[in-house]
Scaffold this motif. Structure first.
Motif, PDB file in Angstrom:
ATOM      1  N   ASN A   1       0.831  -1.204   0.000  1.00 27.15           N
ATOM      2  CA  ASN A   1       0.000   0.000   0.000  1.00 27.15           C
ATOM      3  C   ASN A   1       0.866   1.254   0.000  1.00 27.15           C
ATOM      4  O   ASN A   1       0.586   2.215  -0.727  1.00 27.15           O
ATOM      5  CB  ASN A   1      -0.943  -0.011   1.211  1.00 27.15           C
TER       6      ASN A   1
ATOM      7  N   LEU B   1      -3.959  -3.635  -6.701  1.00 20.66           N
ATOM      8  CA  LEU B   1      -3.541  -4.475  -5.567  1.00 20.66           C
ATOM      9  C   LEU B   1      -4.660  -5.476  -5.307  1.00 20.66           C
ATOM     10  O   LEU B   1      -5.786  -5.090  -5.010  1.00 20.66           O
ATOM     11  CB  LEU B   1      -3.290  -3.654  -4.301  1.00 20.66           C
TER      12      LEU B   1
ATOM     13  N   ALA C   1      -5.318  -6.359  -1.644  1.00 23.81           N
ATOM     14  CA  ALA C   1      -4.748  -5.061  -1.271  1.00 23.81           C
ATOM     15  C   ALA C   1      -4.581  -4.931   0.230  1.00 23.81           C
ATOM     16  O   ALA C   1      -3.663  -4.272   0.701  1.00 23.81           O
ATOM     17  CB  ALA C   1      -5.656  -3.944  -1.776  1.00 23.81           C
TER      18      ALA C   1
END
Lengths: 383, 383
Positions: free
Chosen positions: B180, B307, B310
């Protein structure tokens, strides 16, 4: 509009449409073009003859080559504002030069028994006019999506074909594409459990200045709208064929940078949601200012099914995920264009209603208009 | 609430909270628990001492093990309604038995110099109460997300910690997770071009009957809401840290099958959109009745970054796509929990404001409430 000009670039071709579409509608037939010998490649004379109206990149690179894989369809005529391009393609596809038409003499196609079906691959703003002219010429019509710029135009197209006793099919290629068909079948037989939500994203980067052939996409009159009409409709149509339901409510949010010359007339990014009677919520995105995305995911209570890409021309990819992990089912690629063209031909040959008739296109255009209304008003729109 | 009952199952534990939370707030300290010898594993006495409040599955399986990788944080106390569980975990983590508290005697933690930080891992409906009690006990507070059931509770938590001169941090682990952080950095430096849209989907299948420890998730009083509060907040928070902006408008659509006993009190599926000042539109989904999904994609005009997952605990996966194709950047996995815990400790040691302070939690709860309002009214809600 002069059909004999040798300088008509693609850009001029488009500008002519935008400026003279109304005028061409009343123009009579002109002189038949050139006479170089035909190089007919199709010997199966039982195949139905298709006239391709509009010889842009999509027609040339994707759809026309697919005829080579068709069992029941072949190209027998070409309709173009570019005589040189038409002649070149006629040689490539074995179309007789006498079967090349301009937009001026298009109506004389009624006298050509070699043409059974007219396939309209023009910008959406011209679909109604050419569908109606084709129906009046006594031809069946296969028309690209989106069906037309307005609900009224869709209705006129349906009426014209009904009146002429001719088939009308909208070219929703994804509904003939093996991965999509496989996804629909899996959902239908309950492989995902109860369907709960769908996400679908379609985006591309339109570059009308770099690619003049793209110019029509940002012209309201020709395109009918922006990304929603052109590619968001894939997300929209997918939610309908994946659920097998018709939505009852739509919402939408739009963002278009009005300082970007591309978005002076049409929308850039529009996100919309659809509520289905079973409770399925679909969240869709559509954009003209991002890099290519063509994907959807259907979420059931037992598993999810992802197609990414979902609506490309080739090389689709399916992933199914559940509590035990992910897997990629083996699915055989197939030529969605050939399947679509053969379906149209079969419907004519067997007098069947197409799987994606005018009414299918009309349903999407009604929803598109509701989405635009929701974006404009900020309210939920019942449909 | 008896801290000496040996029959308190997790279900009872939860029921007690739901029924007696108000009462326990005024209860005094009770007898200290058991006396089996400590097996201290942490020799670095310079680490800050954390009291873990709530020893559920997440605490035991994810967060507590992460302390072993921390440079500045160690577990020095446990707070639980299950003495047996607390004693077992105390032995495992080298916590002295005298540092085991019940919810009744929790306030006496003020006299324990071994505890610097109280980490609240209780259901959200209890966050305000325990944060305020911890602040009154003179302890810094790390509190799980979502911050609390209401904006008012968030404000009370912030005020209590301010008044006590103590730090308050909300445990947004994704903001400490390497993939992230890498995504944020790439967007910030323009690797995707101008950011245009985000999609974020979070879903899980809650099974309170099969897993009694999950029961609080479908109880409004304890959970504050349904999937949005619990997991949709990951989508929500991600749109904010990916854009670096605060949204100005939200919309939402909800579907909850009210015949499903899980959704009598809280929502199941809620889809929401966020409009950001730069024009970015974010479309997020959140559901309690689908199989696990924890993904987002950020779309710039030059590239997109995906992602998927994610916001998992481990094994994230990044894909970047642009006009030249797709690639999977190599990013080193890291322990987001250890990073988060060390950050909290560093903020205390260096008297810094945490990266995700109470105000960060409050911002999300304000948005959550706006999303609920939008879902209820069907209107765009300005925020």
């Amino acid at each position: 509009m002069s059909s004999s000009s040798s300088a008509d670039s693609r850009r001029q071709f488009l500008r002519q449409f935008g400026l003279t579409a109304a005028a061409t509608a009343v123009a009579g037939p002109t002189v038949a073009l050139a006479t170089s010998p035909s190089t007919m490649q199709y010997d199966d004379q039982k195949k139905l003859g298709f006239a391709i109206v509009g010889l842009g990149k999509f027609a040339q690179q994707q759809m026309m080559p697919a005829f080579k894989e068709c069992k029941h369809a072949r190209i027998t005529a070409l309709v173009s504002g570019s005589p040189d391009k038409a002649r070149k393609l006629a040689r490539e596809y074995g179309v007789e030069e006498k079967n090349i038409y301009s937009y001026d003499n298009f109506d004389s196609i009624k006298d050509n028994p070699a043409v059974d079906v007219v396939y309209i691959v023009l910008p959406p703003g011209l679909h109604a006019e050419y569908t109606i002219r084709a129906a009046k010429a006594g031809k069946h019509v296969l028309c690209e999506k989106p069906m037309a710029n307005s609900v009224a135009d869709c209705q006129k197209m349906i009426e014209a074909c009904e009146k002429a006793g001719k088939k009308l099919m909208i070219a929703y290629r994804a509904q003939f594409e093996p991965f999509n068909l496989d996804a629909i079948a899996r959902i239908k037989k309950g492989e995902l459990g109860k369907l709960r939500q769908i996400t679908a994203d379609h985006g591309r980067s339109v570059k009308p200045t770099e690619e003049p052939a793209e110019a029509w996409r940002v012209q309201k009159k020709l395109a009918g709208g922006g990304s929603l009409m052109d590619i968001g409709i894939y997300s929209l149509n997918a939610t309908r064929y994946l659920t097998g339901e018709e939505p009852v409510e739509v919402t939408a949010q739009e963002f278009s940078d009005k300082s970007d010359p591309r978005f002076k007339e049409v929308e850039d990014t529009i996100h919309f949601t659809l509520r289905f009677p079973s409770g399925v919520l679909a969240s869709c995105t559509s954009s003209y200012s991002i890099q290519e995305v063509k994907r959807f995911r259907a979420f059931g209570d037992k598993a999810w099914l992802d197609l990414d890409p979902a609506t490309d021309y080739y090389e689709h990819h399916m992933t199914i995920g559940d509590k035990d992990g992910k897997r990629q089912p083996k699915i055989k690629e197939g030529n969605q264009f050939a399947a679509e063209l053969d379906h149209m031909a079969e419907c004519v040959l067997q007098n069947k209603t197409p799987k994606t008739p005018g009414e299918e296109g009309l349903k999407d255009i009604r929803l598109v208009m509701a989405i635009y209304e929701a974006a404009r008003t900020g309210k939920r729109v019942k449909v």
